[in-house]
Design an enzyme around this catalytic site. Structure first.
Site, short mmCIF file in Angstrom:
data_model
loop_
_atom_site.label_atom_id
_atom_site.label_comp_id
_atom_site.label_asym_id
_atom_site.label_seq_id
_atom_site.Cartn_x
_atom_site.Cartn_y
_atom_site.Cartn_z
CG ASP A 249 -10.09 -6.30 2.75
OD1 ASP A 249 -10.37 -6.29 3.95
OD2 ASP A 249 -9.84 -5.25 2.12
CB SER A 250 -14.33 -4.75 3.04
OG SER A 250 -13.15 -4.01 3.29
CE1 TYR B 250 -17.96 -6.11 3.12
CE2 TYR B 250 -16.69 -7.73 4.32
CZ TYR B 250 -17.46 -7.40 3.24
OH TYR B 250 -17.76 -8.34 2.29
N GLY B 251 -16.22 -1.65 7.79
CA GLY B 251 -16.02 -1.06 9.12
C GLY B 251 -17.23 -0.31 9.64
CB CYS C 257 -11.45 -8.15 5.96
SG CYS C 257 -12.52 -6.81 6.48
CG ASN C 258 -8.09 -6.93 11.36
OD1 ASN C 258 -7.65 -7.61 12.27
ND2 ASN C 258 -7.33 -6.50 10.37
CD GLU D 280 -9.90 2.08 0.18
OE1 GLU D 280 -10.85 2.69 -0.35
OE2 GLU D 280 -9.93 0.87 0.45
CB CYS E 138 -7.48 -1.93 9.98
SG CYS E 138 -8.16 -1.47 8.36
CB THR E 139 -5.90 -5.88 6.02
OG1 THR E 139 -7.20 -5.58 5.52
CG2 THR E 139 -5.96 -7.14 6.86
CG HIS E 140 -7.24 -0.30 4.34
ND1 HIS E 140 -8.17 -1.31 4.37
CD2 HIS E 140 -7.52 0.42 3.22
CE1 HIS E 140 -8.97 -1.20 3.33
NE2 HIS E 140 -8.60 -0.16 2.61
N1 DGL Z 1 -9.44 -3.79 5.62
C1 DGL Z 1 -10.60 -3.80 6.47
C2 DGL Z 1 -10.25 -4.39 7.85
O1 DGL Z 1 -9.21 -5.00 8.04
C3 DGL Z 1 -11.19 -2.42 6.67
C4 DGL Z 1 -11.81 -1.75 5.50
C5 DGL Z 1 -13.31 -1.56 5.62
O2 DGL Z 1 -13.78 -0.93 6.57
O3 DGL Z 1 -13.99 -2.07 4.75
O4 DGL Z 1 -11.04 -4.28 8.76
#
Ligand code: DGL
Length: 279
Positions: free
Chosen positions: A24-25, A56-57, A87-88, A167, A199-201
């Site tokens: 993931d990011s 990454y978003g 990570c999506n 976070e 989003c995995t968060h």
């Molecule tokens: N967990 C990341 C996702 O699923 C998002 C976090 C990020 O933006 O880095 O897209």
């Protein structure tokens, strides 16, 4: 020897005892690791969180692809039999290209397709999607859903405040409820049957979202469905591990105490993050 897998070929010289790479990011992908550990307890996980480059978003698709290539190489060097894009944003920007690039070197799974498959099987008329800017900009979710169900109404929204909010531990308080309400009160979300947490968060705020909709909307995340798809693929290639496994390992590209502290929100056990600068 190689066998057909979708449009590509997978080399069959792998063994069940090899680890599974998950990346993931940052640390959001640990929500997926929780599900993997629950459903596939005998598998060894090597996790990589690209904390040096998150979020990454907010990045371009090209930048995300560049980071992902290096991470996948790292996980292949660690001898992974399967690599999970947890990570999506990474899956939306880079999955297809990287699977072609690394064809045959491991099995590849992402967090987008299992969720699409699950939702497309339901009898929904209108669904909402929330995700990072990169995932929404890619339009991958909407296009894949419409490919399977052209009559479906889909409303997508980038919700960039949610990752930093989670976070920082703002999960069940007035501030998080206000931010969630602000996003979800958009007209496009009226009368939706389901909402996809792309989003995995976001599994960390799933309960808040369910309450926001008074339990009238089905809320989906990718965690369990990804683990089910992993099991299916591992079984198909006879790569499910049934021996004693090695301990899981957790790497980040930039270590801070605060990242390690934040992992407690995302993962069921205390974990130690190891810095590995792969650039
Ligand atoms: N967990 C990341 C996702 O699923 C998002 C976090 C990020 O933006 O880095 O897209």
């Amino acid at each position: 020897m190689s066998v057909a897998h979708g449009t590509c070929f997978f080399m069959t010289n792998h063994s069940p005892q090899q680890p599974i790479g998950v990346f993931d990011s940052g640390i959001g992908g640990l929500t997926v690791v929780n599900a993997i550990v629950k459903h596939l307890p005998k598998e060894e996980i090597i996790y990589f969180g690209d904390t040096a480059h998150l979020p990454y978003g907010d990045k371009s698709a090209d930048a995300i692809r560049y980071y992902c290539i290096r991470i996948v190489k790292f996980l292949l060097e660690k001898n992974c039999k399967m690599i999970v894009f947890a990570c999506n944003s990474a899956a939306s920007a880079a999955f297809r290209i990287l699977v072609d690039f690394f064809q045959g070197q491991a099995l590849f799974v992402n967090v987008v397709d299992p969720l699409i498959q699950t939702v497309a099987q339901q009898d929904f008329k209108k669904v909402g999607i929330i995700a990072t800017k990169a995932t929404i900009r890619s339009d991958v979710y909407r296009l894949k859903l419409l490919e399977k169900k052209p009559e479906l109404q889909v409303h997508s929204l980038a919700t960039p405040l949610l990752v930093p909010m989670i976070e920082e531990g703002y999960i069940q308080n007035n501030i998080s409820d206000a931010i969630i309400a602000n996003y979800l009160s958009q007209k496009g979300f009226q009368n939706i049957d389901a909402l996809l947490l792309a989003c995995t968060h976001y599994p960390l705020i799933k309960k808040n979202i369910i309450s926001y909709f008074d339990e009238q909307v089905q809320v989906y995340d990718s965690t369990d469905v990804v683990a089910y798809q992993m099991r299916e693929q591992l079984e198909q290639y006879q790569l499910l591990n049934d021996q004693k496994r090695q301990p899981h390992q957790f790497f980040v590209s930039d270590y801070t105490d605060s990242f390690e502290e934040t992992t407690k929100l995302f993962y069921q056990e205390k974990i130690h993050l190891e810095q590995s600068n792969i650039w």
